[in-house]
Design a protein around this motif. Structure first.
Motif, PDB file in Angstrom:
ATOM      1  N   ARG A  86       0.868  -1.192   0.000  1.00 41.17           N
ATOM      2  CA  ARG A  86       0.000   0.000   0.000  1.00 41.17           C
ATOM      3  C   ARG A  86       0.903   1.241   0.000  1.00 41.17           C
ATOM      4  O   ARG A  86       1.881   1.276   0.754  1.00 41.17           O
ATOM      5  CB  ARG A  86      -0.867   0.052   1.259  1.00 41.17           C
ATOM      6  CG  ARG A  86      -1.810  -1.111   1.410  1.00 41.17           C
ATOM      7  CD  ARG A  86      -2.851  -0.845   2.500  1.00 41.17           C
ATOM      8  NE  ARG A  86      -2.276  -0.568   3.804  1.00 41.17           N
ATOM      9  CZ  ARG A  86      -2.960  -0.108   4.863  1.00 41.17           C
ATOM     10  NH1 ARG A  86      -4.254   0.128   4.759  1.00 41.17           N
ATOM     11  NH2 ARG A  86      -2.369   0.112   6.025  1.00 41.17           N
ATOM     12  N   ARG A  87       0.605   2.190  -0.860  1.00 43.15           N
ATOM     13  CA  ARG A  87       1.394   3.434  -0.912  1.00 43.15           C
ATOM     14  C   ARG A  87       0.473   4.627  -0.765  1.00 43.15           C
ATOM     15  O   ARG A  87      -0.606   4.663  -1.360  1.00 43.15           O
ATOM     16  CB  ARG A  87       2.162   3.533  -2.239  1.00 43.15           C
ATOM     17  CG  ARG A  87       3.331   2.564  -2.306  1.00 43.15           C
ATOM     18  CD  ARG A  87       4.075   2.654  -3.617  1.00 43.15           C
ATOM     19  NE  ARG A  87       5.103   1.637  -3.643  1.00 43.15           N
ATOM     20  CZ  ARG A  87       6.417   1.858  -3.477  1.00 43.15           C
ATOM     21  NH1 ARG A  87       6.870   3.083  -3.317  1.00 43.15           N
ATOM     22  NH2 ARG A  87       7.270   0.864  -3.498  1.00 43.15           N
ATOM     23  N   LEU A  88       0.945   5.601  -0.022  1.00 40.98           N
ATOM     24  CA  LEU A  88       0.175   6.829   0.161  1.00 40.98           C
ATOM     25  C   LEU A  88       1.016   7.994  -0.340  1.00 40.98           C
ATOM     26  O   LEU A  88       2.126   8.222   0.149  1.00 40.98           O
ATOM     27  CB  LEU A  88      -0.119   7.006   1.658  1.00 40.98           C
ATOM     28  CG  LEU A  88      -1.114   8.097   2.016  1.00 40.98           C
ATOM     29  CD1 LEU A  88      -2.507   7.756   1.492  1.00 40.98           C
ATOM     30  CD2 LEU A  88      -1.158   8.268   3.529  1.00 40.98           C
ATOM     31  N   ALA A 171      12.747  -5.238   5.510  1.00 42.26           N
ATOM     32  CA  ALA A 171      13.679  -4.104   5.673  1.00 42.26           C
ATOM     33  C   ALA A 171      14.324  -3.793   4.326  1.00 42.26           C
ATOM     34  O   ALA A 171      14.663  -4.719   3.562  1.00 42.26           O
ATOM     35  CB  ALA A 171      14.759  -4.461   6.695  1.00 42.26           C
ATOM     36  N   THR A 172      14.511  -2.519   4.040  1.00 44.53           N
ATOM     37  CA  THR A 172      15.122  -2.089   2.775  1.00 44.53           C
ATOM     38  C   THR A 172      16.458  -2.808   2.565  1.00 44.53           C
ATOM     39  O   THR A 172      17.284  -2.859   3.482  1.00 44.53           O
ATOM     40  CB  THR A 172      15.367  -0.569   2.809  1.00 44.53           C
ATOM     41  OG1 THR A 172      14.199   0.066   3.325  1.00 44.53           O
ATOM     42  CG2 THR A 172      15.711  -0.024   1.432  1.00 44.53           C
ATOM     43  N   LEU A 173      16.656  -3.351   1.374  1.00 45.67           N
ATOM     44  CA  LEU A 173      17.934  -4.010   1.039  1.00 45.67           C
ATOM     45  C   LEU A 173      18.852  -2.987   0.374  1.00 45.67           C
ATOM     46  O   LEU A 173      18.411  -2.221  -0.500  1.00 45.67           O
ATOM     47  CB  LEU A 173      17.686  -5.180   0.093  1.00 45.67           C
ATOM     48  CG  LEU A 173      16.899  -6.352   0.696  1.00 45.67           C
ATOM     49  CD1 LEU A 173      16.486  -7.334  -0.387  1.00 45.67           C
ATOM     50  CD2 LEU A 173      17.715  -7.065   1.776  1.00 45.67           C
ATOM     51  N   TRP A 212      22.223   1.675  -4.862  1.00 49.96           N
ATOM     52  CA  TRP A 212      21.272   0.624  -5.261  1.00 49.96           C
ATOM     53  C   TRP A 212      20.606   0.052  -4.012  1.00 49.96           C
ATOM     54  O   TRP A 212      21.283  -0.292  -3.035  1.00 49.96           O
ATOM     55  CB  TRP A 212      22.008  -0.478  -6.027  1.00 49.96           C
ATOM     56  CG  TRP A 212      22.316  -0.080  -7.443  1.00 49.96           C
ATOM     57  CD1 TRP A 212      23.393   0.628  -7.861  1.00 49.96           C
ATOM     58  CD2 TRP A 212      21.526  -0.364  -8.602  1.00 49.96           C
ATOM     59  NE1 TRP A 212      23.328   0.823  -9.227  1.00 49.96           N
ATOM     60  CE2 TRP A 212      22.208   0.221  -9.711  1.00 49.96           C
ATOM     61  CE3 TRP A 212      20.335  -1.036  -8.844  1.00 49.96           C
ATOM     62  CZ2 TRP A 212      21.720   0.134 -11.014  1.00 49.96           C
ATOM     63  CZ3 TRP A 212      19.842  -1.120 -10.140  1.00 49.96           C
ATOM     64  CH2 TRP A 212      20.534  -0.539 -11.206  1.00 49.96           C
ATOM     65  N   HIS A 213      19.286  -0.057  -4.064  1.00 50.32           N
ATOM     66  CA  HIS A 213      18.509  -0.532  -2.914  1.00 50.32           C
ATOM     67  C   HIS A 213      17.125  -0.960  -3.391  1.00 50.32           C
ATOM     68  O   HIS A 213      16.760  -0.733  -4.556  1.00 50.32           O
ATOM     69  CB  HIS A 213      18.367   0.600  -1.885  1.00 50.32           C
ATOM     70  CG  HIS A 213      17.466   1.685  -2.384  1.00 50.32           C
ATOM     71  ND1 HIS A 213      17.899   2.661  -3.268  1.00 50.32           N
ATOM     72  CD2 HIS A 213      16.138   1.914  -2.200  1.00 50.32           C
ATOM     73  CE1 HIS A 213      16.885   3.442  -3.578  1.00 50.32           C
ATOM     74  NE2 HIS A 213      15.806   3.010  -2.951  1.00 50.32           N
ATOM     75  N   GLY A 214      16.331  -1.492  -2.479  1.00 50.31           N
ATOM     76  CA  GLY A 214      14.938  -1.820  -2.798  1.00 50.31           C
ATOM     77  C   GLY A 214      14.255  -2.381  -1.562  1.00 50.31           C
ATOM     78  O   GLY A 214      14.926  -2.860  -0.632  1.00 50.31           O
ATOM     79  N   SER A 223       2.274  -6.366   8.490  1.00 52.96           N
ATOM     80  CA  SER A 223       2.764  -5.413   7.485  1.00 52.96           C
ATOM     81  C   SER A 223       3.943  -4.607   8.035  1.00 52.96           C
ATOM     82  O   SER A 223       4.196  -4.597   9.239  1.00 52.96           O
ATOM     83  CB  SER A 223       1.631  -4.493   7.037  1.00 52.96           C
ATOM     84  OG  SER A 223       1.084  -3.853   8.157  1.00 52.96           O
ATOM     85  N   ARG A 224       4.687  -3.972   7.116  1.00 48.64           N
ATOM     86  CA  ARG A 224       5.871  -3.171   7.473  1.00 48.64           C
ATOM     87  C   ARG A 224       5.680  -1.757   6.943  1.00 48.64           C
ATOM     88  O   ARG A 224       5.743  -1.520   5.751  1.00 48.64           O
ATOM     89  CB  ARG A 224       7.126  -3.799   6.844  1.00 48.64           C
ATOM     90  CG  ARG A 224       8.447  -3.180   7.302  1.00 48.64           C
ATOM     91  CD  ARG A 224       9.378  -2.820   6.154  1.00 48.64           C
ATOM     92  NE  ARG A 224       8.857  -1.707   5.343  1.00 48.64           N
ATOM     93  CZ  ARG A 224       9.480  -1.196   4.286  1.00 48.64           C
ATOM     94  NH1 ARG A 224      10.630  -1.699   3.875  1.00 48.64           N
ATOM     95  NH2 ARG A 224       8.946  -0.189   3.592  1.00 48.64           N
ATOM     96  N   LEU A 225       5.430  -0.816   7.861  1.00 44.40           N
ATOM     97  CA  LEU A 225       5.118   0.569   7.465  1.00 44.40           C
ATOM     98  C   LEU A 225       6.354   1.465   7.593  1.00 44.40           C
ATOM     99  O   LEU A 225       7.095   1.380   8.581  1.00 44.40           O
ATOM    100  CB  LEU A 225       3.996   1.109   8.362  1.00 44.40           C
ATOM    101  CG  LEU A 225       3.540   2.555   8.116  1.00 44.40           C
ATOM    102  CD1 LEU A 225       2.983   2.746   6.708  1.00 44.40           C
ATOM    103  CD2 LEU A 225       2.483   2.969   9.157  1.00 44.40           C
TER     104      LEU A 225
HETATM  105  O1  LIG Z   1      10.093   0.318   1.047  1.00 41.79           O
HETATM  106  C1  LIG Z   1      11.323   0.289   0.979  1.00 41.79           C
HETATM  107  O2  LIG Z   1      12.026  -0.234   1.854  1.00 41.79           O
HETATM  108  C2  LIG Z   1      12.042   0.904  -0.197  1.00 41.79           C
HETATM  109  C3  LIG Z   1      11.105   1.500  -1.207  1.00 41.79           C
HETATM  110  C4  LIG Z   1      11.797   2.119  -2.359  1.00 41.79           C
HETATM  111  O3  LIG Z   1      12.990   2.146  -2.467  1.00 41.79           O
HETATM  112  C5  LIG Z   1      10.986   2.738  -3.414  1.00 41.79           C
HETATM  113  O4  LIG Z   1       9.777   2.516  -3.487  1.00 41.79           O
HETATM  114  O5  LIG Z   1      11.582   3.473  -4.251  1.00 41.79           O
END
Ligand SMILES: O=C(O)CCC(=O)C(=O)O
Length: 285
Positions: A86-88, A171-173, A212-214, A223-225
């Motif tokens: 979910r994104r706000l 957790a963000t990688l 670089w991450h994601g 869920s993880r907010l």
């Molecule tokens: O939710 C996250 O930990 C990273 C999200 C992200 O990097 C993004 O949506 O651009």
């Protein structure tokens, strides 16, 4: 009014032409320069730093409570947004509770070192990764500015843990050091050494736009907010068009710093003007 005679155009480009509305950049509460030096050393080496427990449990709970009523049940529209996320967006229009992240003095102090004065907020959004969500494709945030790497970052970002961030809940990688890469993509070995930004609720991951991450996969049943604020150089286009998504009445309720970050500011000599004048005139009654 003193007349400016332009003899050298570079002098004009660097001139702060605003008179009544001189820039407030850098005027936030001061932060110990030694602290900022230490954090910057980590950012320069690894591309990121974790600011442990920057916010209290009460502040974090306030943000969660302010965000929750605005979330729609629909999920991401593609695998980047996340089919299970979910994104706000347009958070400032919905609540002022997350401004505290976007304009935190420690974060502004880091941005003051990294970006040119009058850098902008590029987006402020909440991301709620649902149970069962897959990992997000790795990326770097300033990739949509098509400027060849290696280069300095054109922006930076924060990700604030509202829930504790664990490896299991997404957790963000991060790939440490990838902010220095040229235009290459991460290979299997890079992906294997990506590390999760494990941190307790109230902590903030700060990283440069070239890292670089994601978002990670959420294999838990909760869920993880998080709330994320992204920033860009003052001459780059903001991702969210805040002049359209945040009403002027709402901007008037924001601090000087938020006004500047949202775009009520000028990149010398006049980028960002409205009808040839400083945009802050629009906030006058
Ligand atoms: O939710 C996250 O930990 C990273 C999200 C992200 O990097 C993004 O949506 O651009």
């Amino acid at each position: 009014m003193e007349k400016m005679i332009v003899k050298d155009v570079s002098e004009y480009f660097n001139a702060e032409l605003a008179r009544k509305y001189r820039s407030t950049a850098g005027s936030q509460d001061p932060v110990d320069p030694a602290l900022v030096d230490g954090l910057m050393a980590q950012v320069e080496r690894d591309g990121y730093v974790i600011l442990q427990n920057l916010f209290t449990a009460e502040e974090t709970a306030e943000m969660r409570a302010a965000l929750e009523p605005h979330f729609h049940q629909h999920l991401g529209r593609n695998s980047f947004e996340g089919f299970g996320t979910r994104r706000l967006y347009a958070v400032v229009e919905k609540t002022l509770a997350c401004n505290a992240l976007a304009e935190h003095p420690v974060i502004l102090a880091l941005l003051d070192r990294l970006l040119e004065p009058n850098y902008l907020l590029s987006q402020l959004q909440a991301i709620d990764i649902q149970p069962g969500e897959a990992a997000q494709p790795l990326h770097h945030d300033d990739a949509f500015y098509r400027v060849a790497r290696p280069r300095a970052a054109l922006g930076a970002a924060t990700i604030m843990a509202i829930d504790d961030f664990t490896f299991e809940n997404g957790a963000t990688l991060l790939i440490p050091g990838s902010h220095r890469w040229d235009g290459r993509m991460p290979g299997p070995e890079d992906i294997a050494r990506a590390i999760p930004a494990v941190m307790p609720s109230g902590s903030v991951l700060f990283f440069v736009g070239t890292l670089w991450h994601g978002g990670g996969a959420n294999v838990t049943d909760r869920s993880r907010l998080c709330v994320t604020a992204q920033y860009c150089a003052p001459w780059c286009r903001q991702q969210e068009n805040f002049s359209l998504s945040v009403s002027r009445e709402r901007v008037k309720q924001c601090s000087e710093h938020m006004r500047r970050l949202l775009g009520y500011s000028i990149h010398p000599p006049f980028m960002g003007f409205v009808n040839g004048l400083h945009p802050k005139r629009l906030l006058e009654d």
